[in-house]
Design a protein around this motif. Structure first.
Motif, PDB file in Angstrom:
ATOM      1  N   LYS A   1       0.837  -1.209   0.000  1.00 34.92           N
ATOM      2  CA  LYS A   1       0.000   0.000   0.000  1.00 34.92           C
ATOM      3  C   LYS A   1       0.867   1.253   0.000  1.00 34.92           C
ATOM      4  O   LYS A   1       0.530   2.256  -0.649  1.00 34.92           O
ATOM      5  CB  LYS A   1      -0.935   0.001   1.215  1.00 34.92           C
ATOM      6  CG  LYS A   1      -1.879   1.206   1.260  1.00 34.92           C
ATOM      7  CD  LYS A   1      -2.782   1.191   2.472  1.00 34.92           C
ATOM      8  CE  LYS A   1      -3.753   2.371   2.456  1.00 34.92           C
ATOM      9  NZ  LYS A   1      -3.062   3.689   2.408  1.00 34.92           N
ATOM     10  N   ARG A   2       1.994   1.201   0.706  1.00 33.04           N
ATOM     11  CA  ARG A   2       2.849   2.375   0.758  1.00 33.04           C
ATOM     12  C   ARG A   2       3.409   2.711  -0.617  1.00 33.04           C
ATOM     13  O   ARG A   2       3.519   3.886  -0.979  1.00 33.04           O
ATOM     14  CB  ARG A   2       4.003   2.168   1.750  1.00 33.04           C
ATOM     15  CG  ARG A   2       4.737   3.467   2.014  1.00 33.04           C
ATOM     16  CD  ARG A   2       5.680   3.363   3.183  1.00 33.04           C
ATOM     17  NE  ARG A   2       6.978   2.838   2.805  1.00 33.04           N
ATOM     18  CZ  ARG A   2       8.046   2.902   3.583  1.00 33.04           C
ATOM     19  NH1 ARG A   2       7.959   3.431   4.783  1.00 33.04           N
ATOM     20  NH2 ARG A   2       9.189   2.421   3.182  1.00 33.04           N
ATOM     21  N   VAL A   3       3.748   1.693  -1.395  1.00 35.39           N
ATOM     22  CA  VAL A   3       4.229   1.936  -2.763  1.00 35.39           C
ATOM     23  C   VAL A   3       3.124   2.577  -3.595  1.00 35.39           C
ATOM     24  O   VAL A   3       3.366   3.527  -4.343  1.00 35.39           O
ATOM     25  CB  VAL A   3       4.717   0.624  -3.416  1.00 35.39           C
ATOM     26  CG1 VAL A   3       5.011   0.845  -4.902  1.00 35.39           C
ATOM     27  CG2 VAL A   3       5.968   0.114  -2.714  1.00 35.39           C
ATOM     28  N   ASP A   4       1.905   2.062  -3.460  1.00 32.03           N
ATOM     29  CA  ASP A   4       0.771   2.655  -4.190  1.00 32.03           C
ATOM     30  C   ASP A   4       0.561   4.114  -3.762  1.00 32.03           C
ATOM     31  O   ASP A   4       0.269   4.981  -4.596  1.00 32.03           O
ATOM     32  CB  ASP A   4      -0.509   1.848  -3.929  1.00 32.03           C
ATOM     33  CG  ASP A   4      -0.455   0.452  -4.551  1.00 32.03           C
ATOM     34  OD1 ASP A   4       0.276   0.285  -5.553  1.00 32.03           O
ATOM     35  OD2 ASP A   4      -1.122  -0.459  -4.025  1.00 32.03           O
ATOM     36  N   ASP A   5       0.727   4.379  -2.474  1.00 40.24           N
ATOM     37  CA  ASP A   5       0.596   5.750  -1.972  1.00 40.24           C
ATOM     38  C   ASP A   5       1.699   6.652  -2.526  1.00 40.24           C
ATOM     39  O   ASP A   5       1.475   7.835  -2.795  1.00 40.24           O
ATOM     40  CB  ASP A   5       0.630   5.766  -0.444  1.00 40.24           C
ATOM     41  CG  ASP A   5      -0.607   5.137   0.184  1.00 40.24           C
ATOM     42  OD1 ASP A   5      -1.621   4.995  -0.531  1.00 40.24           O
ATOM     43  OD2 ASP A   5      -0.549   4.786   1.378  1.00 40.24           O
ATOM     44  N   MET A   6       2.888   6.106  -2.682  1.00 40.83           N
ATOM     45  CA  MET A   6       3.996   6.866  -3.269  1.00 40.83           C
ATOM     46  C   MET A   6       3.666   7.287  -4.700  1.00 40.83           C
ATOM     47  O   MET A   6       3.919   8.429  -5.099  1.00 40.83           O
ATOM     48  CB  MET A   6       5.274   6.019  -3.278  1.00 40.83           C
ATOM     49  CG  MET A   6       5.967   5.869  -1.946  1.00 40.83           C
ATOM     50  SD  MET A   6       7.456   4.833  -2.112  1.00 40.83           S
ATOM     51  CE  MET A   6       8.156   4.998  -0.465  1.00 40.83           C
ATOM     52  N   VAL A   7       3.123   6.349  -5.443  1.00 40.53           N
ATOM     53  CA  VAL A   7       2.740   6.651  -6.833  1.00 40.53           C
ATOM     54  C   VAL A   7       1.696   7.757  -6.848  1.00 40.53           C
ATOM     55  O   VAL A   7       1.772   8.710  -7.638  1.00 40.53           O
ATOM     56  CB  VAL A   7       2.209   5.378  -7.543  1.00 40.53           C
ATOM     57  CG1 VAL A   7       1.693   5.724  -8.937  1.00 40.53           C
ATOM     58  CG2 VAL A   7       3.307   4.326  -7.637  1.00 40.53           C
ATOM     59  N   ALA A   8       0.715   7.652  -5.947  1.00 46.04           N
ATOM     60  CA  ALA A   8      -0.338   8.665  -5.875  1.00 46.04           C
ATOM     61  C   ALA A   8       0.216  10.021  -5.441  1.00 46.04           C
ATOM     62  O   ALA A   8      -0.324  11.068  -5.811  1.00 46.04           O
ATOM     63  CB  ALA A   8      -1.426   8.207  -4.892  1.00 46.04           C
ATOM     64  N   ALA A   9       1.313  10.007  -4.682  1.00 45.11           N
ATOM     65  CA  ALA A   9       1.890  11.256  -4.169  1.00 45.11           C
ATOM     66  C   ALA A   9       2.830  11.935  -5.158  1.00 45.11           C
ATOM     67  O   ALA A   9       3.382  12.993  -4.860  1.00 45.11           O
ATOM     68  CB  ALA A   9       2.629  10.984  -2.864  1.00 45.11           C
ATOM     69  N   GLY A  10       3.014  11.320  -6.331  1.00 46.68           N
ATOM     70  CA  GLY A  10       3.849  11.954  -7.348  1.00 46.68           C
ATOM     71  C   GLY A  10       5.189  11.289  -7.579  1.00 46.68           C
ATOM     72  O   GLY A  10       6.140  11.924  -8.060  1.00 46.68           O
TER      73      GLY A  10
END
Length: 467
Positions: A242-251
């Motif tokens: 999930k953290r990797v997915d959040d990183m992608v969403a954060a730019g």
């Protein structure tokens, strides 16, 4: 225990008026994704401490998302050190450089009667602040670039050739290092070349110092308080995905593109890119090499596939790294009791909804106990260990053509799929060879019988002819 330079003894609490105590060096360990930065920030706020990052990638400017740096806002809430101060094109920043700067900072924090809170991300960076374990061989007048050029020069040579040279000048260290571990082999050779003293001799001298032990030199600071955040592996794996997915969403992608354009594109064009040194070795950058170098040069479908491949690779390598971090805590602290190995206090972080009661409150109680000079009510974590286990024993598996260092690693290798496959393969080949030998033996016996039969028939014929 006598306080070392920088570790100030201070008065604590009216109930202890007149007594002097040594402030603790708080060290927060744990795999990536366990919430180390969050706990450090909370402890820093409530204890008036300052945070020292011990992450080898966060020292560099840039790639803030991929290296998971704390936000500028959080840095304003509590003073942070050792973040974003090295140019990203610098590739010769070493753990010795880190140790020297971070140690001076910690001593300054102590001198101001504050508590330093080390947040550990990189194992050997943390070790450099806990123990006197590093050999500083670089003379003041020596050119730093020449030193680093020599190290890079050595690392380019064949690993087995380097290991053979090390075995000639420092057989003890050579017996502890795998030929494939070129960095450590090169480092040991560099120590000998620069000082004329073997690396193992340096370490023996450190171990012999007061407070030293078989695992290393004495502790650098006298009152370390070590907290280990740990979680169920399945829970942590999901959290990291999930953290990797959040990183992608954060730019994340724009950050990667920007960094690639400014610092790596030219190197790739010249075929001189290096993903083994500096910030370029950061988890999450090299995994997107194909995507970044082909973007705009291939179809959108292919680019999208390479992007998905990079994201999946990032998830996998992040989870592997988390396991490696936990193994280090278990091997370095929990399975190796000794006078210079401080106790570790575990905090379960699987359920973040219980963070306050399961993590923050126990952590505060433990640190307060250290400040007041008595043992915490919480018992430190202990793991059973083998007194006879040799962690540096040398084993050669002729079957797999591999060198294995350590009794535990050797036992694991003997049970590994690769070794069992080779064993089965060898057994099959031996069986085939025996079958072939058996067939050849039967054939020879058959030929002998035919020959004897033919000879007998010939003798009978000759006998008849003579009659």
């Amino acid at each position: 225990m006598a306080a070392v330079a920088g570790a100030r003894a201070v008065s604590v609490g009216s109930g202890l008026r007149g007594l002097r105590r040594t402030l603790p060096l708080v060290v927060i360990l744990g795999a990536t994704g366990t919430g180390k930065s969050t706990l450090a920030l909370q402890l820093g706020q409530q204890l008036g401490g300052e945070i020292v990052s011990a992450d080898s990638m966060q020292v560099y400017e840039g790639l803030d998302i991929i290296t998971n740096k704390v936000s500028t806002q959080d840095q304003r809430i509590c003073q942070h050190h050792m973040i974003s101060f090295v140019d990203p094109l610098v590739t010769d920043y070493t753990v010795v450089d880190f140790r020297n700067k971070a140690t001076a900072l910690i001593e300054d924090i102590f001198a101001r009667d504050k508590i330093p809170i080390v947040v550990g991300g990189t194992n050997y960076y943390v070790e450099s602040l806990l123990w006197k374990v590093l050999v500083n061989t670089k003379p003041q007048e020596m050119d730093t670039m020449k030193v680093m050029d020599r190290k890079v020069e050595l690392e380019k040579e064949d690993g087995h050739a380097l290991h053979k040279r090390l075995s000639q000048v420092d057989p003890e260290m050579a017996a502890k290092l795998h030929p494939h571990d070129k960095r450590k082999v090169a480092r040991s050779l560099q120590v000998f070349e620069e000082t004329g003293i073997s690396h193992s001799e340096f370490l023996h001298r450190q171990h012999a110092e007061e407070g030293g032990g078989p695992l290393g030199g004495p502790l650098k600071f006298p009152n370390p308080c070590i907290l280990w955040l740990h979680a169920d592996q399945t829970v942590l794996d999901k959290r990291l995905d999930k953290r990797v997915d959040d990183m992608v969403a954060a730019g994340l992608l724009e950050e990667l593109r920007h960094f690639h354009r400014h610092y790596n594109q030219k190197k790739v064009a010249e075929n001189s890119q290096d993903y083994q040194h500096g910030i370029f070795q950061s988890i999450g950058f090299k995994e997107f090499h194909e995507f970044l170098t082909t973007e705009g040069k291939c179809t959108p479908e292919t680019s999208n596939q390479l992007l998905k491949k990079g994201i999946e690779a990032l998830k996998q390598v992040t989870k592997r790294y988390a396991r490696k971090q936990n193994r280090w805590v278990k091997n370095r602290f929990l399975s190796r009791p000794g006078p210079s190995v401080p106790p570790v206090y575990g905090l379960e972080v699987s359920d973040v909804s219980k963070w306050e009661e399961s993590v923050l409150e126990p952590a505060l109680e433990i640190v307060q106990s250290f400040i007041q000079g008595h043992k915490p009510a919480t018992a430190p974590i202990k793991m059973p260990c083998s007194e006879t286990e040799n962690k540096r024993s040398y084993h050669m598996c002729d079957l797999c053509d591999r060198i294995i260092i350590g009794d535990r690693e050797w036992a694991a290798h003997m049970k590994s799929k690769s070794h069992l496959y080779q064993l089965k393969k060898r057994s099959r080949l031996d069986s085939d060879a025996l079958t072939t030998l058996g067939s050849q033996s039967i054939s020879r016996e058959h030929d002998k019988e035919l020959k004897e039969k033919g000879s007998s028939e010939q003798n009978d014929q000759e006998l008849k002819s003579s009659i």
